[in-house]
Design a protein around this motif. Structure first.
Motif, PDB file in Angstrom:
ATOM      1  N   TYR A 173      38.815 -30.781  27.541  1.00 45.62           N
ATOM      2  CA  TYR A 173      39.801 -30.145  28.408  1.00 45.62           C
ATOM      3  C   TYR A 173      39.367 -30.138  29.869  1.00 45.62           C
ATOM      4  CZ  TYR A 173      43.027 -28.627  24.788  1.00 45.62           C
ATOM      5  OH  TYR A 173      43.958 -28.603  23.784  1.00 45.62           O
ATOM      6  N   ARG A 174      38.103 -30.279  30.137  1.00 42.98           N
ATOM      7  CA  ARG A 174      37.593 -30.270  31.519  1.00 42.98           C
ATOM      8  C   ARG A 174      37.628 -31.654  32.164  1.00 42.98           C
ATOM      9  NH1 ARG A 174      32.241 -26.408  31.174  1.00 42.98           N
ATOM     10  NH2 ARG A 174      33.360 -24.503  30.630  1.00 42.98           N
ATOM     11  N   ILE A 175      37.754 -32.702  31.373  1.00 42.21           N
ATOM     12  CA  ILE A 175      37.704 -34.071  31.901  1.00 42.21           C
ATOM     13  C   ILE A 175      39.066 -34.445  32.480  1.00 42.21           C
ATOM     14  CG2 ILE A 175      37.362 -36.502  31.322  1.00 42.21           C
ATOM     15  CD1 ILE A 175      35.485 -35.549  29.065  1.00 42.21           C
ATOM     16  N   GLU A 176      39.093 -34.698  33.770  1.00 40.50           N
ATOM     17  CA  GLU A 176      40.341 -35.112  34.417  1.00 40.50           C
ATOM     18  C   GLU A 176      40.646 -36.556  34.063  1.00 40.50           C
ATOM     19  OE1 GLU A 176      41.195 -34.216  38.485  1.00 40.50           O
ATOM     20  OE2 GLU A 176      39.725 -32.595  38.486  1.00 40.50           O
ATOM     21  N   GLY A 177      41.905 -36.819  33.766  1.00 41.99           N
ATOM     22  CA  GLY A 177      42.335 -38.182  33.483  1.00 41.99           C
ATOM     23  C   GLY A 177      41.956 -38.694  32.105  1.00 41.99           C
ATOM     24  N   MET A 230      22.615 -17.666  25.256  1.00 43.40           N
ATOM     25  CA  MET A 230      24.026 -17.926  25.117  1.00 43.40           C
ATOM     26  C   MET A 230      24.345 -18.266  23.659  1.00 43.40           C
ATOM     27  SD  MET A 230      26.361 -20.407  27.414  1.00 43.40           S
ATOM     28  CE  MET A 230      26.522 -21.960  26.559  1.00 43.40           C
ATOM     29  N   GLU A 231      25.335 -17.599  23.113  1.00 45.53           N
ATOM     30  CA  GLU A 231      25.713 -17.802  21.720  1.00 45.53           C
ATOM     31  C   GLU A 231      26.672 -18.990  21.597  1.00 45.53           C
ATOM     32  OE1 GLU A 231      27.958 -15.201  18.398  1.00 45.53           O
ATOM     33  OE2 GLU A 231      26.523 -14.172  19.699  1.00 45.53           O
ATOM     34  N   ARG A 232      26.446 -19.804  20.565  1.00 46.98           N
ATOM     35  CA  ARG A 232      27.302 -20.964  20.333  1.00 46.98           C
ATOM     36  C   ARG A 232      28.600 -20.553  19.665  1.00 46.98           C
ATOM     37  NH1 ARG A 232      23.909 -26.140  18.272  1.00 46.98           N
ATOM     38  NH2 ARG A 232      23.377 -26.806  20.352  1.00 46.98           N
ATOM     39  N   ASP A 233      29.657 -21.261  20.030  1.00 46.80           N
ATOM     40  CA  ASP A 233      30.966 -21.054  19.423  1.00 46.80           C
ATOM     41  C   ASP A 233      30.939 -21.686  18.034  1.00 46.80           C
ATOM     42  OD1 ASP A 233      33.616 -21.006  18.685  1.00 46.80           O
ATOM     43  OD2 ASP A 233      34.345 -22.013  20.484  1.00 46.80           O
ATOM     44  N   PRO A 234      31.186 -20.933  16.971  1.00 45.49           N
ATOM     45  CA  PRO A 234      31.116 -21.505  15.625  1.00 45.49           C
ATOM     46  C   PRO A 234      32.185 -22.564  15.366  1.00 45.49           C
ATOM     47  CG  PRO A 234      31.939 -19.258  15.545  1.00 45.49           C
ATOM     48  CD  PRO A 234      31.524 -19.515  16.959  1.00 45.49           C
ATOM     49  N   ILE A 235      33.284 -22.516  16.083  1.00 47.03           N
ATOM     50  CA  ILE A 235      34.357 -23.497  15.870  1.00 47.03           C
ATOM     51  C   ILE A 235      34.110 -24.765  16.679  1.00 47.03           C
ATOM     52  CG2 ILE A 235      36.821 -23.917  16.224  1.00 47.03           C
ATOM     53  CD1 ILE A 235      37.234 -20.985  15.510  1.00 47.03           C
ATOM     54  N   ASP A 236      33.528 -24.646  17.845  1.00 45.14           N
ATOM     55  CA  ASP A 236      33.249 -25.795  18.709  1.00 45.14           C
ATOM     56  C   ASP A 236      31.785 -25.745  19.130  1.00 45.14           C
ATOM     57  OD1 ASP A 236      33.647 -28.045  20.315  1.00 45.14           O
ATOM     58  OD2 ASP A 236      34.616 -26.926  21.931  1.00 45.14           O
ATOM     59  N   HIS A 237      30.901 -25.808  18.135  1.00 41.53           N
ATOM     60  CA  HIS A 237      29.485 -25.561  18.399  1.00 41.53           C
ATOM     61  C   HIS A 237      28.844 -26.598  19.320  1.00 41.53           C
ATOM     62  CE1 HIS A 237      29.203 -28.188  14.834  1.00 41.53           C
ATOM     63  NE2 HIS A 237      28.044 -28.529  15.319  1.00 41.53           N
ATOM     64  N   LYS A 238      29.400 -27.801  19.410  1.00 39.80           N
ATOM     65  CA  LYS A 238      28.884 -28.805  20.340  1.00 39.80           C
ATOM     66  C   LYS A 238      29.581 -28.732  21.699  1.00 39.80           C
ATOM     67  CE  LYS A 238      27.715 -32.476  17.034  1.00 39.80           C
ATOM     68  NZ  LYS A 238      28.048 -33.878  16.701  1.00 39.80           N
ATOM     69  N   GLY A 239      30.653 -27.960  21.780  1.00 41.77           N
ATOM     70  CA  GLY A 239      31.408 -27.851  23.028  1.00 41.77           C
ATOM     71  C   GLY A 239      32.274 -29.067  23.314  1.00 41.77           C
ATOM     72  N   LEU A 240      32.551 -29.876  22.299  1.00 39.31           N
ATOM     73  CA  LEU A 240      33.296 -31.115  22.490  1.00 39.31           C
ATOM     74  C   LEU A 240      34.731 -30.879  22.959  1.00 39.31           C
ATOM     75  CD1 LEU A 240      32.118 -33.036  19.298  1.00 39.31           C
ATOM     76  CD2 LEU A 240      31.433 -33.480  21.662  1.00 39.31           C
ATOM     77  N   ILE A 241      35.412 -29.966  22.309  1.00 40.50           N
ATOM     78  CA  ILE A 241      36.807 -29.711  22.652  1.00 40.50           C
ATOM     79  C   ILE A 241      36.894 -29.077  24.041  1.00 40.50           C
ATOM     80  CG2 ILE A 241      38.936 -28.545  21.967  1.00 40.50           C
ATOM     81  CD1 ILE A 241      38.025 -30.797  20.025  1.00 40.50           C
TER      82      ILE A 241
END
Length: 89
Positions: free
Chosen positions: A16-20, A1-12
Motif C-alpha cells: 500500500y505504500r508503493i506508489e505506482g 515492536m510487536e509483529r502483526d499476526p496477520i501481516d507478520h512480514k509487513g508485505l501488505i
C-alpha cells in the motif's frame, strides 16, 4: 515492536505504500503473503481484516482489488475432481 499476526512480514502494508504499484505486482505480493500464513490461521478472516484495515482508505489501490478477488475465490465452492467426481454414490 510487536509483529502483526496477520501481516507478520509487513508485505501488505508495504504494498500500500508503493506508489505506482501494478495489479500484477500486488498479486505476486499477495501470493507471498498467503503462502506465509500459519496453517491454523483462517485465510478468509485474515483477508477480511486486511480489507477492513486498508480497503476504505485505499479503495482505488490495486491491492484492495486483489484482496477482494482473493476473498471471492475463497467463498466459491470447490469442485471435486478425479474419480470422486465421476463415481456414483
Amino acid at each position: 515492536m510487536e509483529r502483526d499476526p496477520i501481516d507478520h512480514k509487513g508485505l501488505i502494508q508495504e504494498a500500500y505504500r508503493i506508489e505506482g504499484i501494478t495489479a500484477a505486482e500486488c498479486r505476486s505480493i499477495f501470493l507471498d503473503w498467503a503462502l506465509s500464513l500459519p496453517p491454523e490461521m483462517d485465510q478468509q478472516q485474515a483477508i477480511t481484516t486486511l480489507l477492513d484495515r486498508y480497503g476504505l482508505e485505499y479503495q482505488a489501490h490495486p491491492m484492495t482489488q486483489v484482496l477482494q478477488d482473493g476473498l471471492t475465490v475463497l467463498e466459491q465452492p470447490r469442485r471435486r475432481g478425479g474419480w470422486r467426481a465421476r463415481s456414483r454414490d
